[in-house]
Design a protein around this motif. Sequence first.
Motif, PDB file in Angstrom:
ATOM      1  N   GLN A  20       0.813  -1.209   0.000  1.00  0.00           N
ATOM      2  CA  GLN A  20       0.000   0.000   0.000  1.00  0.00           C
ATOM      3  C   GLN A  20       0.847   1.259   0.000  1.00  0.00           C
ATOM      4  OE1 GLN A  20      -2.634  -0.393   3.305  1.00  0.00           O
ATOM      5  NE2 GLN A  20      -3.802  -2.034   2.361  1.00  0.00           N
ATOM      6  N   ARG A  21       2.071   1.167   0.393  1.00  0.00           N
ATOM      7  CA  ARG A  21       2.928   2.350   0.432  1.00  0.00           C
ATOM      8  C   ARG A  21       3.253   2.856  -0.972  1.00  0.00           C
ATOM      9  NH1 ARG A  21       4.485   4.157   5.048  1.00  0.00           N
ATOM     10  NH2 ARG A  21       4.603   2.882   6.883  1.00  0.00           N
ATOM     11  N   SER A  22       3.268   1.969  -1.957  1.00  0.00           N
ATOM     12  CA  SER A  22       3.617   2.401  -3.295  1.00  0.00           C
ATOM     13  C   SER A  22       2.385   2.716  -4.151  1.00  0.00           C
ATOM     14  CB  SER A  22       4.462   1.331  -3.985  1.00  0.00           C
ATOM     15  OG  SER A  22       3.717   0.142  -4.095  1.00  0.00           O
ATOM     16  N   GLY A  23       1.196   2.378  -3.680  1.00  0.00           N
ATOM     17  CA  GLY A  23      -0.017   2.586  -4.473  1.00  0.00           C
ATOM     18  C   GLY A  23      -0.808   3.784  -3.987  1.00  0.00           C
ATOM     19  N   MET A  24      -2.103   3.713  -4.213  1.00  0.00           N
ATOM     20  CA  MET A  24      -3.000   4.781  -3.794  1.00  0.00           C
ATOM     21  C   MET A  24      -3.087   4.825  -2.279  1.00  0.00           C
ATOM     22  SD  MET A  24      -4.389   6.191  -6.470  1.00  0.00           S
ATOM     23  CE  MET A  24      -4.611   5.862  -8.193  1.00  0.00           C
ATOM     24  N   ARG A  25      -3.248   6.001  -1.757  1.00  0.00           N
ATOM     25  CA  ARG A  25      -3.393   6.181  -0.326  1.00  0.00           C
ATOM     26  C   ARG A  25      -4.811   6.652  -0.043  1.00  0.00           C
ATOM     27  NH1 ARG A  25       1.188   5.849  -1.721  1.00  0.00           N
ATOM     28  NH2 ARG A  25       3.186   6.141  -0.806  1.00  0.00           N
ATOM     29  N   LEU A  26      -5.337   6.198   1.064  1.00  0.00           N
ATOM     30  CA  LEU A  26      -6.692   6.570   1.456  1.00  0.00           C
ATOM     31  C   LEU A  26      -6.657   7.877   2.221  1.00  0.00           C
ATOM     32  CD1 LEU A  26      -9.621   5.467   1.470  1.00  0.00           C
ATOM     33  CD2 LEU A  26      -9.114   4.551   3.713  1.00  0.00           C
ATOM     34  N   MET A  27      -7.571   8.761   1.939  1.00  0.00           N
ATOM     35  CA  MET A  27      -7.656  10.018   2.677  1.00  0.00           C
ATOM     36  C   MET A  27      -8.779   9.917   3.709  1.00  0.00           C
ATOM     37  SD  MET A  27      -9.440  12.537  -0.156  1.00  0.00           S
ATOM     38  CE  MET A  27      -8.393  11.977  -1.488  1.00  0.00           C
ATOM     39  N   PRO A  28      -8.502  10.294   4.957  1.00  0.00           N
ATOM     40  CA  PRO A  28      -9.566  10.260   5.969  1.00  0.00           C
ATOM     41  C   PRO A  28     -10.595  11.357   5.700  1.00  0.00           C
ATOM     42  CG  PRO A  28      -7.486  11.022   6.930  1.00  0.00           C
ATOM     43  CD  PRO A  28      -7.219  10.687   5.505  1.00  0.00           C
ATOM     44  N   ILE A  29     -11.868  11.012   5.886  1.00  0.00           N
ATOM     45  CA  ILE A  29     -12.935  11.984   5.637  1.00  0.00           C
ATOM     46  C   ILE A  29     -13.927  12.013   6.789  1.00  0.00           C
ATOM     47  CG2 ILE A  29     -12.819  11.727   3.114  1.00  0.00           C
ATOM     48  CD1 ILE A  29     -15.517  10.172   3.358  1.00  0.00           C
ATOM     49  N   ASP A  55     -14.209  14.596  -9.685  1.00  0.00           N
ATOM     50  CA  ASP A  55     -15.127  14.406 -10.808  1.00  0.00           C
ATOM     51  C   ASP A  55     -16.290  13.515 -10.403  1.00  0.00           C
ATOM     52  OD1 ASP A  55     -14.558  11.534 -11.634  1.00  0.00           O
ATOM     53  OD2 ASP A  55     -12.564  12.383 -11.902  1.00  0.00           O
ATOM     54  N   VAL A  56     -17.372  13.653 -11.162  1.00  0.00           N
ATOM     55  CA  VAL A  56     -18.579  12.858 -10.956  1.00  0.00           C
ATOM     56  C   VAL A  56     -18.846  12.113 -12.249  1.00  0.00           C
ATOM     57  CG1 VAL A  56     -21.049  12.908 -10.469  1.00  0.00           C
ATOM     58  CG2 VAL A  56     -19.534  14.524  -9.331  1.00  0.00           C
ATOM     59  N   ASP A  57     -18.973  10.789 -12.130  1.00  0.00           N
ATOM     60  CA  ASP A  57     -19.310   9.949 -13.270  1.00  0.00           C
ATOM     61  C   ASP A  57     -20.545   9.151 -12.871  1.00  0.00           C
ATOM     62  OD1 ASP A  57     -19.430   8.444 -15.545  1.00  0.00           O
ATOM     63  OD2 ASP A  57     -17.600   7.296 -15.149  1.00  0.00           O
ATOM     64  N   GLY A  58     -21.698   9.570 -13.365  1.00  0.00           N
ATOM     65  CA  GLY A  58     -22.946   8.950 -12.927  1.00  0.00           C
ATOM     66  C   GLY A  58     -23.176   9.268 -11.457  1.00  0.00           C
ATOM     67  N   GLN A  59     -23.190   8.253 -10.626  1.00  0.00           N
ATOM     68  CA  GLN A  59     -23.403   8.439  -9.189  1.00  0.00           C
ATOM     69  C   GLN A  59     -22.113   8.227  -8.391  1.00  0.00           C
ATOM     70  OE1 GLN A  59     -26.549   9.810 -10.094  1.00  0.00           O
ATOM     71  NE2 GLN A  59     -26.613   9.525  -7.903  1.00  0.00           N
ATOM     72  N   LEU A  60     -20.945   8.235  -9.060  1.00  0.00           N
ATOM     73  CA  LEU A  60     -19.666   8.017  -8.399  1.00  0.00           C
ATOM     74  C   LEU A  60     -18.878   9.314  -8.342  1.00  0.00           C
ATOM     75  CD1 LEU A  60     -17.790   5.851  -7.150  1.00  0.00           C
ATOM     76  CD2 LEU A  60     -16.762   5.620  -9.425  1.00  0.00           C
ATOM     77  N   LEU A  61     -18.616   9.787  -7.110  1.00  0.00           N
ATOM     78  CA  LEU A  61     -17.806  10.977  -6.881  1.00  0.00           C
ATOM     79  C   LEU A  61     -16.393  10.514  -6.564  1.00  0.00           C
ATOM     80  CD1 LEU A  61     -17.714  14.138  -6.275  1.00  0.00           C
ATOM     81  CD2 LEU A  61     -17.912  13.448  -3.895  1.00  0.00           C
ATOM     82  N   THR A  62     -15.412  10.990  -7.319  1.00  0.00           N
ATOM     83  CA  THR A  62     -14.017  10.612  -7.109  1.00  0.00           C
ATOM     84  C   THR A  62     -13.207  11.844  -6.743  1.00  0.00           C
ATOM     85  OG1 THR A  62     -14.209   8.824  -8.721  1.00  0.00           O
ATOM     86  CG2 THR A  62     -11.989   9.534  -8.163  1.00  0.00           C
ATOM     87  N   ILE A  63     -12.455  11.732  -5.648  1.00  0.00           N
ATOM     88  CA  ILE A  63     -11.534  12.785  -5.218  1.00  0.00           C
ATOM     89  C   ILE A  63     -10.134  12.199  -5.325  1.00  0.00           C
ATOM     90  CG2 ILE A  63     -10.833  14.322  -3.354  1.00  0.00           C
ATOM     91  CD1 ILE A  63     -13.674  13.893  -2.147  1.00  0.00           C
ATOM     92  N   ARG A  64      -9.272  12.893  -6.054  1.00  0.00           N
ATOM     93  CA  ARG A  64      -7.897  12.432  -6.247  1.00  0.00           C
ATOM     94  C   ARG A  64      -6.981  13.628  -6.007  1.00  0.00           C
ATOM     95  NH1 ARG A  64      -8.755  10.406 -10.888  1.00  0.00           N
ATOM     96  NH2 ARG A  64      -8.998   8.268 -10.215  1.00  0.00           N
ATOM     97  N   ALA A  65      -5.871  13.392  -5.306  1.00  0.00           N
ATOM     98  CA  ALA A  65      -4.905  14.457  -5.045  1.00  0.00           C
ATOM     99  C   ALA A  65      -3.499  13.864  -5.038  1.00  0.00           C
ATOM    100  CB  ALA A  65      -5.201  15.139  -3.715  1.00  0.00           C
ATOM    101  N   GLU A  66      -2.525  14.695  -5.308  1.00  0.00           N
ATOM    102  CA  GLU A  66      -1.144  14.249  -5.399  1.00  0.00           C
ATOM    103  C   GLU A  66      -0.278  15.042  -4.419  1.00  0.00           C
ATOM    104  OE1 GLU A  66       1.655  11.738  -7.097  1.00  0.00           O
ATOM    105  OE2 GLU A  66      -0.390  11.910  -7.830  1.00  0.00           O
ATOM    106  N   GLN A  90     -13.407   7.475  -3.210  1.00  0.00           N
ATOM    107  CA  GLN A  90     -14.582   7.416  -4.059  1.00  0.00           C
ATOM    108  C   GLN A  90     -15.809   7.224  -3.185  1.00  0.00           C
ATOM    109  OE1 GLN A  90     -13.349   4.274  -6.836  1.00  0.00           O
ATOM    110  NE2 GLN A  90     -13.235   5.878  -8.405  1.00  0.00           N
ATOM    111  N   LEU A  91     -16.849   7.996  -3.485  1.00  0.00           N
ATOM    112  CA  LEU A  91     -18.113   7.917  -2.761  1.00  0.00           C
ATOM    113  C   LEU A  91     -19.230   7.667  -3.757  1.00  0.00           C
ATOM    114  CD1 LEU A  91     -17.639  11.083  -0.546  1.00  0.00           C
ATOM    115  CD2 LEU A  91     -17.344   8.729   0.179  1.00  0.00           C
TER     116      LEU A  91
END
Length: 165
Positions: A20-29, A55-66, A90-91
């Motif tokens: 998990q250290r090299s992939g996507m990281r989860l953000m606390p919400i 972005d919103v694709d249909g009913q999927l909200l995606t938050i991405r940050a670097e 993703q929510l």
Amino acid sequence: MADFDPIRELDRFASTLLGQRSGMRLMPIDLFREGDHYIVHADLPGIDPGSVDIDVDGQLLTIRAERTVRGREGVTWIAREREGGTFLRQLTLGQGIDTEHITATYSNGVLAVTIPVSERARPRRIPVATDHGADTKVVGQTKTGDVPEDLGERHEVQGGTEMKQ
């Protein structure tokens, strides 16, 4: 020296083993409803606001940050826990969300996303009328969304409504 926390160390070890250290990281919400809006607060300290993509694709909200880590030449690291990489959350948005008017702000390391409830899904009052011949008389009002006690309580959950007995 800080106290040894075996749970944190075990979590760090498991994250390393699972890659998990090299992939996507989860953000606390935090997610809550305030009036006719849902609000998401996402912790993203040290993120360049220009790297945030929502972005919103249909009913999927995606938050991405670097987060980019700036290396320092000639230093010996004692602890380095603030890693760079991509953060993703993703929510799934339920029906009745106004996806056209979602807004976001970033302040003091916290991303705030405001998700409005659509006008159609908002509670409204419906007049209750009786028919006495030609006259129609309003005798009361009821609010949509009200549930008689014998049917249980309504609890909002991700993706819909759950009836709790």
